[in-house]
Write a protein that holds these residues in place. Sequence first.
Motif, PDB file in Angstrom:
ATOM      1  N   ARG A   1       6.077   9.749  -1.132  1.00  0.00           N
ATOM      2  CA  ARG A   1       5.206   8.584  -0.993  1.00  0.00           C
ATOM      3  C   ARG A   1       6.051   7.323  -0.849  1.00  0.00           C
ATOM      4  NH1 ARG A   1       1.539   8.648  -6.008  1.00  0.00           N
ATOM      5  NH2 ARG A   1       3.428   9.475  -6.953  1.00  0.00           N
TER       6      ARG A   1
ATOM      7  N   VAL B   1       3.103   8.517   8.485  1.00  0.00           N
ATOM      8  CA  VAL B   1       2.517   8.432   7.147  1.00  0.00           C
ATOM      9  C   VAL B   1       0.996   8.401   7.265  1.00  0.00           C
ATOM     10  CG1 VAL B   1       4.521   7.228   6.215  1.00  0.00           C
ATOM     11  CG2 VAL B   1       2.603   5.902   7.114  1.00  0.00           C
TER      12      VAL B   1
ATOM     13  N   SER C   1       0.841  -1.198   0.000  1.00  0.00           N
ATOM     14  CA  SER C   1       0.000   0.000   0.000  1.00  0.00           C
ATOM     15  C   SER C   1       0.872   1.243   0.000  1.00  0.00           C
ATOM     16  CB  SER C   1      -0.912  -0.001   1.228  1.00  0.00           C
ATOM     17  OG  SER C   1      -1.749  -1.144   1.228  1.00  0.00           O
TER      18      SER C   1
ATOM     19  N   ASP D   1      -2.835   7.605   4.967  1.00  0.00           N
ATOM     20  CA  ASP D   1      -3.473   7.099   3.760  1.00  0.00           C
ATOM     21  C   ASP D   1      -4.299   8.203   3.117  1.00  0.00           C
ATOM     22  OD1 ASP D   1      -5.691   7.352   5.349  1.00  0.00           O
ATOM     23  OD2 ASP D   1      -6.017   5.212   5.609  1.00  0.00           O
TER      24      ASP D   1
ATOM     25  N   ARG E   1       1.542   5.137   1.004  1.00  0.00           N
ATOM     26  CA  ARG E   1       1.202   6.136   2.009  1.00  0.00           C
ATOM     27  C   ARG E   1       2.030   7.397   1.757  1.00  0.00           C
ATOM     28  NH1 ARG E   1      -2.202   2.992   2.378  1.00  0.00           N
ATOM     29  NH2 ARG E   1      -3.009   1.863   4.197  1.00  0.00           N
ATOM     30  N   THR E   2       1.478   8.523   2.166  1.00  0.00           N
ATOM     31  CA  THR E   2       2.157   9.812   2.006  1.00  0.00           C
ATOM     32  C   THR E   2       2.819  10.197   3.322  1.00  0.00           C
ATOM     33  OG1 THR E   2       0.516  10.503   0.369  1.00  0.00           O
ATOM     34  CG2 THR E   2       1.866  12.228   1.364  1.00  0.00           C
TER      35      THR E   2
END
Length: 387
Positions: free
Chosen positions: A162, A136, A121, A138, A123-124
Amino acid sequence: MDQRDDTLASLGEVNDQLMAKNHALAKALNRATQELAKAKAQLNQLAGPPMTFATMVRVYSARTDEQGVQHASAEVISGTRRMIVPVAANVQASRLEAGRTVLLNENMVVVSQADTDTLGSVRTVKQVIDDGRLLVADNGGNATLVRRSGTLSKAVINVADRVTVDSSMRFALALVPPQNDADLVLEEVPNVTFADIGGLDEQIERIRDAVQMPFLHRELFERYDLKPPKGVLLYGPPGNGKTLIAKAVANALAEGAAGGRGVFLSVKGPELLNKFVGESERLIRMIFKRARERAAEGKPVIVFIDEMDSLLRTRGSGVSSDVETTIVPQFLAELDGVETLDNVMVIGASNRIDMIDPAVLRPGRLDVKIRVERPKAAQAAQIIRHY
């Protein structure tokens, strides 16, 4: 003497025959032994116990005894289960890195180390903690604190970068290459007008009624409580003017739209598909967010999605990798969800309307469908006269 020679000769022949048979039997026995060993190896492979993948967390303990044999254990995560497991003597504990994939045998012993998993996945990064950990989030804004994997231990990570995270949500595994989202959406005014199109008079009239009228005569629609369509689908065989019509609509809105020049957002449909989980949905949200921002300025906005069938395939069709099970709901949520989509219209173009999810084509969504056929004799004559 002659009889004795004959006897010796016959005995020699018998001896040669026996030796030949002996060699043949030896070869057959050798082949049988090899086949038996091969069958045994295959049987051992088929009967071998399963092995388990896990994510390395840290070396829990490690020491070397007087005979030079390593005694070590490691903390690993398999799914959501945290475990302390032994490390095989032939695996150097000092080389085990956090975040790397390790292989456990049937006795739950670490027997080898693989590369860091590059899938997961996305994440930022919201914050980089002083000790190297990362905060981080979502796409919904839910924050998680994660450690860096060994491959990211010395990497320069900034806010808004990211990263991919593992299934246990404890490690940032790898940086996601930066993507210029602006390349996916072209905000421009095409130089194509309706006068440049020949042989499509009927289609042009229909799309003008569906698209231009609500924007050019907005006060009439408000007076009679008429709601403009949210979307239009241009479909038909390739190469017959679907994209050309969409460009002409954008040009007409830009030149004479009420409330100022219109905005034409051209979306490259196939390029929205991304291998990272959640990325395609994020890009769809980004496109509609930009459309809402431009529409809030009082300008009519056209979102043109070319090759729509590549992005919004029928869910559960099994034609692709089932990414459409999340992309289609995201598109529908943006089109008629909680947030209003005033002053924005979606125009789609597709060669395969049968592959588009039926929910996209329901009334109240892309309910105006205009077929762009191949030109017949009269239309072909108009095209020739035009050019």
